[in-house]
Enzyme design. Structure first.
Site: not given
Ligand code: GLP
Length: 263
Positions: A67, A137, A139, A144
């Site tokens: 993404d 959340n 995802h 989402e």
């Molecule tokens: C973003 C990304 C996700 C990732 C999430 C968690 O939302 N799109 O792919 O899993 O962050 O991030 P972190 O590892 O910093 O908690």
């Protein structure tokens, strides 16, 4: 489903890197799906060290990132592309032409662009191993809550929770992206193997919901229940709300004994 419960975030990163490194050694032309986020830092650090210390060779590896924020170019310090350059790409011997990344700077023809990203994955022969984190959340990628379980790469409007979570990475007054380009749940489920990493207490509820809750578009990580080869690697804090820890431990033990290639 396999679940490895580790003592802390460092161990999660090391275990994930061990699995990725083994997959690359077995198949140097592996097609690897990559994720960003703080959770991934330990894994990338360890992979860089394996490259530098032991010559782990990434020259034939093909990567697809999950993404990217819409509106941020690759050079923007908050873009996921920039994160990947800083933490992984610039430290290893990946061939630049083998790196695939959603382009956050596009300004039109979004559907056509997203279809071309899907086509690039198909043309490469599909993803062998997909790495995932998880949002607070529930995802995966930027799918989402309420995203279709059959969704493909597309534009996604970010939820308020996600925008709030991301606020800390942006300077005061800086515009925070409202949308992203993300692989869909349907895209992710086509990977041959999936590895999901989670660390810290803020991930305890989404991890329990994803693994032991009902399959629901309200927690898009729960769609992984449909996949035949998913491994979760979580630390004690992220695994704290799982009710069947003892069972997962026994499954892992038996797997090591009977089908060690799965680990
Ligand atoms: C973003 C990304 C996700 C990732 C999430 C968690 O939302 N799109 O792919 O899993 O962050 O991030 P972190 O590892 O910093 O908690």
């Amino acid at each position: 489903m396999l679940l490895a419960l580790k003592a802390n975030a460092d161990e999660v990163g090391r275990e994930a890197a061990r699995i990725v490194a083994n997959a690359v050694r077995r198949n140097p032309a592996l097609r690897l799906g990559l994720a960003t986020g703080n959770t991934m830092l330990g894994m990338y650090k360890e992979l860089v060290q394996l490259h530098q210390r032991e010559g782990l060779n990434f020259s034939s590896l093909v990567t697809f990132n999950l993404d990217e924020y819409l509106g941020l170019s690759a050079a923007h310090p908050r873009s996921f592309r920039y994160f990947m350059e800083q933490n992984f790409f610039s430290h290893v011997n990946l061939a630049p032409g083998n790196i695939h990344f959603p382009d956050g700077s596009i300004k039109a023809n979004y559907e056509k662009y997203c279809a071309s990203y899907e086509q690039a994955i198909r043309d490469a022969g599909g993803i062998d191993l997909q790495i995932l984190g998880i949002g607070r959340n529930g995802h995966v990628g930027f799918n989402e809550p309420t995203s279709s379980i059959g969704s493909r790469t597309r534009l996604k409007v970010l939820s308020k929770d996600t925008i709030d979570d991301n606020r800390k990475f942006f300077a005061a007054g800086e515009e925070i992206p409202q949308c992203a380009i993300t692989m869909g749940i349907g895209t992710i489920l086509e990977a041959k193997r999936i590895l999901l990493l989670a660390t810290g207490s803020s991930k305890a509820a989404p991890i329990a919901a994803a693994i032991e809750g009902p399959l629901t578009a309200s927690v898009t990580a729960s769609a992984l229940q449909l996949h035949p080869d998913v491994t979760f690697i979580v630390d004690q804090q992220a695994g704290a709300q799982l009710k069947q820890q003892e069972y997962y431990r026994r499954v892992l033990e038996m797997t090591a004994r009977l089908t060690p290639d799965r680990l």
